[in-house]
Design a protein around this motif. Structure first.
Motif, PDB file in Angstrom:
ATOM      1  N   SER A   7      37.766  86.288  33.747  1.00 10.16           N
ATOM      2  CA  SER A   7      37.218  85.052  33.616  1.00 10.16           C
ATOM      3  C   SER A   7      38.189  84.349  34.852  1.00 10.16           C
ATOM      4  CB  SER A   7      37.471  84.130  32.583  1.00 10.16           C
ATOM      5  OG  SER A   7      38.627  84.017  32.359  1.00 10.16           O
ATOM      6  N   SER A  67      38.564  80.043  36.396  1.00  5.76           N
ATOM      7  CA  SER A  67      38.331  78.710  36.226  1.00  5.76           C
ATOM      8  C   SER A  67      39.017  77.894  37.548  1.00  5.76           C
ATOM      9  CB  SER A  67      39.327  78.279  35.100  1.00  5.76           C
ATOM     10  OG  SER A  67      38.869  78.920  33.975  1.00  5.76           O
ATOM     11  N   THR A  79      39.313  73.497  38.341  1.00 12.24           N
ATOM     12  CA  THR A  79      39.572  72.256  37.605  1.00 12.24           C
ATOM     13  C   THR A  79      38.998  71.025  38.620  1.00 12.24           C
ATOM     14  OG1 THR A  79      41.531  73.137  36.546  1.00 12.24           O
ATOM     15  CG2 THR A  79      41.231  70.911  36.882  1.00 12.24           C
ATOM     16  N   TYR A  81      31.948  74.730  30.805  1.00 14.84           N
ATOM     17  CA  TYR A  81      32.353  73.524  31.373  1.00 14.84           C
ATOM     18  C   TYR A  81      33.173  72.931  30.121  1.00 14.84           C
ATOM     19  CZ  TYR A  81      32.506  69.313  34.241  1.00 14.84           C
ATOM     20  OH  TYR A  81      33.017  68.343  35.044  1.00 14.84           O
ATOM     21  N   VAL A 101      37.154  71.527  33.208  1.00 20.90           N
ATOM     22  CA  VAL A 101      37.396  72.807  33.715  1.00 20.90           C
ATOM     23  C   VAL A 101      35.951  73.651  33.882  1.00 20.90           C
ATOM     24  CG1 VAL A 101      38.598  74.891  33.304  1.00 20.90           C
ATOM     25  CG2 VAL A 101      39.664  72.816  33.037  1.00 20.90           C
ATOM     26  N   THR A 138      34.535  77.293  34.224  1.00 25.33           N
ATOM     27  CA  THR A 138      34.854  78.597  33.781  1.00 25.33           C
ATOM     28  C   THR A 138      33.669  79.549  34.096  1.00 25.33           C
ATOM     29  OG1 THR A 138      36.578  77.949  32.639  1.00 25.33           O
ATOM     30  CG2 THR A 138      35.917  80.425  32.443  1.00 25.33           C
ATOM     31  N   SER A 190      32.835  83.654  33.256  1.00 23.61           N
ATOM     32  CA  SER A 190      33.443  84.855  32.340  1.00 23.61           C
ATOM     33  C   SER A 190      32.349  85.970  32.447  1.00 23.61           C
ATOM     34  CB  SER A 190      33.694  84.518  31.020  1.00 23.61           C
ATOM     35  OG  SER A 190      34.612  83.284  30.848  1.00 23.61           O
TER      36      SER A 190
END
Length: 306
Positions: free
Chosen positions: A181, A183, A185, A214, A246, A248, A250
């Motif tokens: 994953s 991420s 910001t 999110y 954040v 992300t 994955s």
């Protein structure tokens, strides 16, 4: 096309802000508050060292606030990509790579604000002629996809609408056999309903099940060639909180064959929730309007029937 009056947003632009260590390979290239709209579009590039096609804008007015055109490439060693956008030579690319695993994936960004003239089709023609770093691939860049992000003035939008664009190069699944994953910001955000765009390349449908979240809540996925071979643009809805949020990507933990992909662009537009004080003022305005209208009505007036 009829003339339209666009209100220029009084705004603060924050560019190239520093990001956290988890965001290595990405930069915040644009952030602005005002009466704004955001349009993002993309296309698959075919994974060849030459790519051409067109991108369509539907909502952007004749004079945008900012427009970025993106081309991605793979295994080129950072060789330049040359070409044209809407018939104009592309100059001054910002080239970004994944700093944790450099030399593999690259994102080229050009500022094409002056090239945008309103809704319509915008043709592009690209050539990557540098030496490839992988002997099994043809020499030069392999261009899996392109994207266009345009910020424009929207008089119908809230004066506190916030647009953020982040771009760069993050590889997801480079381990190939493990869950992965990455991420990003979004900083300095306002609270409110949010539309989020995510552009990735070198994804495929052989390995599926990817999830976009999110602030920990799933909002999209999988990432499976939505634009065509090896390119995906997702448009998703969520809600931002004030401050940091954040985003992300994955891979599927149930799939041992992880999809190795390149994340190139993430953008958001937030419509702020009115603060309680604003709601009170609006309510007082409605009450005042009602009182004014009642005072205008003549005393003792009534309808007359035959």
């Amino acid at each position: 096309m009829s003339d339209r009056l666009f209100v220029v947003a009084i705004a603060c632009v924050l560019e190239f802000a520093s990001l956290s260590a988890a965001d290595a390979g990405f930069v915040q290239s644009f952030q602005m508050t005002g009466q704004l709209g955001l349009e993002v579009t993309g296309a698959a590039g075919g994974n060849l060292s030459m790519a051409s096609g067109s991108l369509t804008l539907s909502n952007t007015p004749a004079v945008p606030v900012r427009a970025f055109f993106y081309a991605t490439d793979w295994q080129s060693g950072g060789a330049p990509i040359t070409g044209t956008f809407n018939g104009v030579p592309l100059m001054g690319a910002v080239v970004q790579t994944d700093t944790t695993l450099p030399g593999i994936s690259y994102t080229h960004r050009w500022d094409v604000t002056s090239f945008i003239t309103g809704p319509g089709n915008y043709n592009y023609s690209l050539s990557g002629l540098g030496p490839g770093v992988n002997p099994s691939l043809p020499a030069g860049s392999t261009i899996p996809g392109v994207a266009l992000a345009v910020v424009y003035n929207d008089p119908a939008a809230s004066a506190n609408t916030l647009v953020t664009i982040m771009d760069g190069s993050l590889q997801l699944g480079e381990g190939l056999t493990t869950t992965d994953s990455e991420s990003l910001t979004f900083m300095n955000q306002v609270a409110g309903p949010t539309t989020i765009y995510s552009f990735t390349v070198f994804d495929d449908s052989a390995e599926s099940g990817e999830v976009v979240s999110y602030n920990g809540s799933a909002i999209g996925g999988p990432i499976d060639n939505a634009l065509g071979f090896n390119a995906t643009l997702l448009t998703m809805s969520s809600t931002s909180v004030a401050g940091s949020n954040v985003l992300t990507l994955s891979t599927d933990p149930a799939d041992p064959n992880v999809d190795h992909m390149h994340w190139a662009l993430a953008a958001s537009i937030v419509t702020p929730i009115p603060e309680p004080a604003s709601l009170v003022l609006a309510g007082l305005g409605l009450i005042g309007t009602g009182v004014w209208r009642s005072r205008r009505r003549p005393h003792g007036s009534r309808s007359m029937t035959a």
